[in-house]
Design a protein around this motif. Structure first.
Motif, PDB file in Angstrom:
ATOM      1  N   ASP A 160      38.161  57.889  29.422  1.00  0.00           N
ATOM      2  CA  ASP A 160      39.218  57.736  28.420  1.00  0.00           C
ATOM      3  C   ASP A 160      38.777  56.972  27.176  1.00  0.00           C
ATOM      4  O   ASP A 160      39.288  55.906  26.860  1.00  0.00           O
ATOM      5  CB  ASP A 160      40.454  57.077  29.046  1.00  0.00           C
ATOM      6  CG  ASP A 160      40.134  55.774  29.761  1.00  0.00           C
ATOM      7  OD1 ASP A 160      39.038  55.648  30.339  1.00  0.00           O
ATOM      8  OD2 ASP A 160      40.988  54.869  29.761  1.00  0.00           O
ATOM      9  N   VAL A 188      42.061  58.558  33.543  1.00  0.00           N
ATOM     10  CA  VAL A 188      41.747  57.194  33.118  1.00  0.00           C
ATOM     11  C   VAL A 188      40.832  56.521  34.146  1.00  0.00           C
ATOM     12  O   VAL A 188      41.106  56.562  35.340  1.00  0.00           O
ATOM     13  CB  VAL A 188      43.036  56.363  32.954  1.00  0.00           C
ATOM     14  CG1 VAL A 188      42.695  54.916  32.582  1.00  0.00           C
ATOM     15  CG2 VAL A 188      43.945  56.993  31.905  1.00  0.00           C
ATOM     16  N   GLU A 214      37.296  44.489  28.189  1.00  0.00           N
ATOM     17  CA  GLU A 214      38.159  45.435  28.893  1.00  0.00           C
ATOM     18  C   GLU A 214      38.384  44.956  30.325  1.00  0.00           C
ATOM     19  O   GLU A 214      37.564  44.226  30.889  1.00  0.00           O
ATOM     20  CB  GLU A 214      37.507  46.808  28.961  1.00  0.00           C
ATOM     21  CG  GLU A 214      37.257  47.487  27.646  1.00  0.00           C
ATOM     22  CD  GLU A 214      36.465  48.754  27.873  1.00  0.00           C
ATOM     23  OE1 GLU A 214      37.002  49.834  27.606  1.00  0.00           O
ATOM     24  OE2 GLU A 214      35.314  48.650  28.317  1.00  0.00           O
ATOM     25  N   ASP A 228      42.660  46.561  25.520  1.00  0.00           N
ATOM     26  CA  ASP A 228      42.211  47.952  25.485  1.00  0.00           C
ATOM     27  C   ASP A 228      41.017  48.069  24.539  1.00  0.00           C
ATOM     28  O   ASP A 228      40.864  47.263  23.605  1.00  0.00           O
ATOM     29  CB  ASP A 228      43.333  48.875  25.009  1.00  0.00           C
ATOM     30  CG  ASP A 228      44.450  49.004  26.027  1.00  0.00           C
ATOM     31  OD1 ASP A 228      44.176  48.761  27.224  1.00  0.00           O
ATOM     32  OD2 ASP A 228      45.583  49.333  25.629  1.00  0.00           O
ATOM     33  N   THR A 229      40.214  49.104  24.759  1.00  0.00           N
ATOM     34  CA  THR A 229      38.970  49.258  24.002  1.00  0.00           C
ATOM     35  C   THR A 229      39.174  49.192  22.494  1.00  0.00           C
ATOM     36  O   THR A 229      38.504  48.427  21.795  1.00  0.00           O
ATOM     37  CB  THR A 229      38.301  50.603  24.348  1.00  0.00           C
ATOM     38  OG1 THR A 229      38.105  50.678  25.755  1.00  0.00           O
ATOM     39  CG2 THR A 229      36.959  50.735  23.651  1.00  0.00           C
TER      40      THR A 229
END
Length: 312
Positions: free
Chosen positions: A49, A78, A177, A207-208
């Motif tokens: 993802d 994911v 993360e 989140d990234t």
């Protein structure tokens, strides 16, 4: 020229225009035919993802389809472990994996193999025992790294990960993360390798995409976990810290699939050999920037790139 002749001429022109449109493959998922050696091959090409994986999945699907296959890119799963499980369970025909991830996360090793070629050979051999084949790798190395805003790096006088450990604890703030926080090749191993002893309050799980923006702001954290091939590193004026103790494994990318699938369709390797050598770290940064900086759709990015390379 009478009305009947004019109407007939317009009809001919319209038909020709439609034919040209059909040949050009106007849709994002269309692929110009390059052969039919993969006729009968069908299934989904998986992706983890993040943008690089989405782009690679679409590149692979479109290229295979151009050679007679009937595949689609599935970008809805994911987590690395879930994508790997989908391959093992035959839900995915194949997907792009990274040598370091398979070597450590899937094959249970705690230390990387030094050297890109040696790491690939060891990973390929280990996964062969699992019935999974690795095609020839791309030059890209999407290894983990930590980056900091360039102005802040100069202010703090840091260039390497070892330098971070020498900073006051108040400056040792990190954005990572959730998956990285528990991996052997992630946060636990990094802290041990570099002697980082920071309180949990200094570490933010994000989140990234948010990691990049927060690192660029410099408020939530000074140091953000990034990927070496990410186009946002340059666009946000981030400086990557040198991994001076060579902690992070090589994360060379290659297409993986079941050995049984490759045995049935060995031409898959030949087709993907047209793409792999072109995917350098620098080229992948450019493609990723189109998605993460410019906001372009990964499917369109794949189509345009394959067309530019003359592969579809």
């Amino acid at each position: 020229m009478n009305k009947r002749t004019t109407t007939a001429l317009l009809a001919v022109l319209a038909t020709g225009a439609l034919a040209l449109t059909a040949c050009s493959g106007g849709g994002g998922s269309s692929s110009g035919s390059q052969g039919d050696e993969l006729k009968g091959l069908s299934g989904e090409i998986g992706a983890k993802d993040f943008s690089e994986q989405y782009i690679l999945a679409h590149i692979t699907s479109q290229l295979l389809n151009a050679h007679g296959a009937d595949t689609t890119a599935n970008t809805s799963v994911v987590g690395s472990a879930n994508v790997r499980a989908a391959l093992e369970g035959d839900d995915f025909l194949g997907y792009w994996e990274y040598t370091g991830t398979s070597w450590i996360t899937y094959n249970g090793n705690t230390a990387p193999v030094q050297g890109e070629e040696a790491q690939f050979a060891a990973t390929k051999e280990a996964d062969a025992k699992n019935g999974i084949a690795w095609l020839d790798p791309a030059p890209l190395n999407n290894t983990y790294a930590f980056a900091i805003l360039s102005d802040k790096a100069k202010k703090l006088g840091v260039k390497t990960l070892s330098d971070i450990a020498e900073l006051p604890v108040s400056e040792q703030t990190f954005c990572i993360e959730s998956e990285f926080s528990t991996r052997d090749d992630g946060w636990p191993g990094l802290k041990a390798a570099y002697g980082l002893d920071v309180p949990d309050a200094n570490v933010s799980l994000l989140d990234t995409g948010v990691i990049y923006t927060e690192t660029a702001k410099g408020d939530t954290c000074n140091f953000g976990e990034v990927f070496q091939t990410d186009g946002r590193i340059t666009s946000l004026d981030l400086t990557v810290m040198e991994d001076d103790k060579a902690f992070f494994p090589v994360y060379q990318g290659a297409f993986t699939l079941k050995q049984t699938t490759l045995d049935k369709y060995p031409e898959i390797a030949d087709v993907l050999d047209e793409v792999s050598p072109l995917l350098t770290t620098e080229e992948m940064q450019k493609l990723n920037a189109q998605a993460d900086v410019d906001g372009d759709d990964p499917e369109d990015i794949a189509t345009d790139w394959l067309t530019e390379q003359g592969l579809i």
